[in-house]
Design an enzyme around this catalytic site. Structure first.
Site, PDB file in Angstrom:
ATOM      1  N   ASP A 135       0.927  -1.106   0.026  1.00 11.67           N
ATOM      2  CA  ASP A 135       0.091   0.012  -0.002  1.00 11.67           C
ATOM      3  C   ASP A 135       0.851   1.033  -0.208  1.00 11.67           C
ATOM      4  OD1 ASP A 135      -2.342   1.545   0.146  1.00 11.67           O
ATOM      5  OD2 ASP A 135      -2.113   1.633   2.486  1.00 11.67           O
ATOM      6  N   ASP A 187      -0.121   4.917   1.051  1.00 10.57           N
ATOM      7  CA  ASP A 187      -0.287   6.149   2.305  1.00 10.57           C
ATOM      8  C   ASP A 187      -0.223   5.133   3.375  1.00 10.57           C
ATOM      9  OD1 ASP A 187      -0.391   8.151   0.448  1.00 10.57           O
ATOM     10  OD2 ASP A 187      -2.327   7.868  -0.032  1.00 10.57           O
TER      11      ASP A 187
END
Length: 189
Positions: free
Chosen positions: A14, A16
């Site tokens: 991922d 953020d």
């Protein structure tokens, strides 16, 4: 989806909250602060032949907070930062859609939006990944759910507030990205 043995392994990250600190809709270079340990962790995986992949929901685009060009400029800058650390990013996938907060064509359900597995399955198809031998690292339940739905073999949730490394059902929780590297080293012997 059938995965053949011997295909390439991937580390699906991922963005953020794992690569950069999640301060809310990060879309400019001056907003980007890398999470401690991200470069060392990705180097360790790359050294073992893993393809490094980023799969990120980017509903800020769909919400009208920033544009695709803003996202692309930051993506290119981040890829360059990894390259300067000796880590090649094999592919980056993003989903700008949101089923309720998206504006215009961005207001829709999309199997690419996590917890859907679409971005991970696309990465597997594009890069010939063996998902059963791959890893996903995310900071939200939706990241873990996407990895699980795609059939990723090792699921890790990064939570800087976790008191210790702990296995929970079919995934690990780690307080530091260095702990992900330690899990890899323990598995690979």
């Amino acid at each position: 989806m059938s995965i053949a043995t011997g295909r390439r392994r991937g580390l699906i990250l991922d963005r953020d909250g794992v690569i950069n600190q999640d301060t809310g809709y990060v879309h400019r270079i001056d907003q980007c602060r890398f999470v401690e340990g991200i470069f060392a962790m990705t180097k360790a995986f790359a050294a073992r032949g893993f393809a490094i992949i980023i799969a990120t929901n980017q509903s800020g685009i769909g919400r009208g907070l920033y544009g695709e060009a803003d996202y692309a400029a930051l993506r290119e800058w981040m890829s360059g930062a990894f390259a300067r650390q000796g880590v090649a990013i094999a592919a980056v996938y993003h989903c700008p859609d949101h089923p309720t907060a998206g504006i215009g064509p961005y207001r829709r359900d999309n199997p690419w939006r996590k917890p859907g597995p679409g971005m991970i399955l696309q990465a597997a198809a594009d890069l010939s990944l063996d998902l059963a031998r791959s890893w996903t690292v995310g900071d939200r339940d939706s990241d873990i759910a996407a990895g699980r739905a795609a059939g990723v073999g090792r699921l890790v949730r990064y939570d800087a507030l976790a008191p210790r490394v702990e296995q929970c059902d079919d995934f690990w929780v780690v307080p530091r990205l260095a702990d992900v590297t330690a899990l890899l080293e323990a598995e690979e012997g």
